[in-house]
Enzyme design. Sequence first.
Site, PDB file in Angstrom:
ATOM      1  N   CYS A  94      19.193 -28.426  34.325  1.00 22.73           N
ATOM      2  CA  CYS A  94      18.194 -29.098  35.163  1.00 22.73           C
ATOM      3  C   CYS A  94      17.100 -29.783  34.347  1.00 22.73           C
ATOM      4  CB  CYS A  94      17.643 -28.096  36.182  1.00 22.73           C
ATOM      5  SG  CYS A  94      16.805 -28.901  37.561  1.00 22.73           S
ATOM      6  N   ARG A 128      13.468 -34.523  47.435  1.00 20.10           N
ATOM      7  CA  ARG A 128      13.864 -33.455  46.510  1.00 20.10           C
ATOM      8  C   ARG A 128      15.272 -32.989  46.861  1.00 20.10           C
ATOM      9  NH1 ARG A 128      12.075 -29.476  43.044  1.00 20.10           N
ATOM     10  NH2 ARG A 128      10.183 -30.651  42.682  1.00 20.10           N
ATOM     11  N   HIS A 194      21.971 -24.496  38.789  1.00 16.00           N
ATOM     12  CA  HIS A 194      21.468 -23.158  38.499  1.00 16.00           C
ATOM     13  C   HIS A 194      22.516 -22.201  39.046  1.00 16.00           C
ATOM     14  CE1 HIS A 194      17.432 -24.594  37.470  1.00 16.00           C
ATOM     15  NE2 HIS A 194      17.486 -25.377  38.521  1.00 16.00           N
TER      16      HIS A 194
END
Length: 238
Positions: A94, A128, A194
Amino acid sequence: MSESTLRIGLVLPDVMGTYGDGGNALVLRQRLRMRGYDAEIIDITLADPVPDSFDIYTLGGAEDSAQRLATRHLQKYPGLQQAAAKGAPVLAICAAIQVLGNWYETSAGEKVDGVSLFDVTTSPQKVRAIGEVTTTPLVPGLKAPLTGFENHRGGTTLGADAAPLARVTRGVGNGVGDSTEGVVQGSVFGTYLHGPALARNPELADLLIAKALGIPATDLSPLDLPEVDRLRKERLRA
Ligand code: GLN
């Protein structure tokens, strides 16, 4: 630690480690140990210079302000860049993709020069990206879908020297409309996943391990880990 001990560098866990990304180092160590290799994790913090002699490196995600601190540290101590130039495998999660790129723009609009291990640039997107991601890998040696959880505002554009890690079948990934996810450049791998990513994607863990050992991944002894398979299948259904 003996001379044959494989050293896994966990890079800046004090500032980069959102969503338990440090777990990627644990997965690498465990899969090495289960195959009879001696392996240790060494934390490289903001108080340390970055060594260039480790066998594998991994970096986690971070909030904008923390990733700026990490960027400055990696520019001041270019050990990671030197290790990558020698072919050491690196896994960047990320924010670490953004830090290892040419530049990134934070949500507040500040443009920050990266360390240029990846030929990529990152700019904040309107929305987002949050949620589960499933992808089809594009890298030789990876067959199973890669899965993970993403949470980022930055969208990453790949330049000519960077290749995508995978194609998105669910979720956002790099987030600039080309349905790519992640980056591969030489021995350096980046992903927005993740998970920790390597707990959910053991093939990717073994690809990094094989590179560190200098052998094809097909030469690694198979590990019979039903709980890892169960987690993978569960996440594919989720
Ligand atoms: N701060 C970065 C972004 O929002 C990365 C976030 C993360 O690592 N989860 O794009």
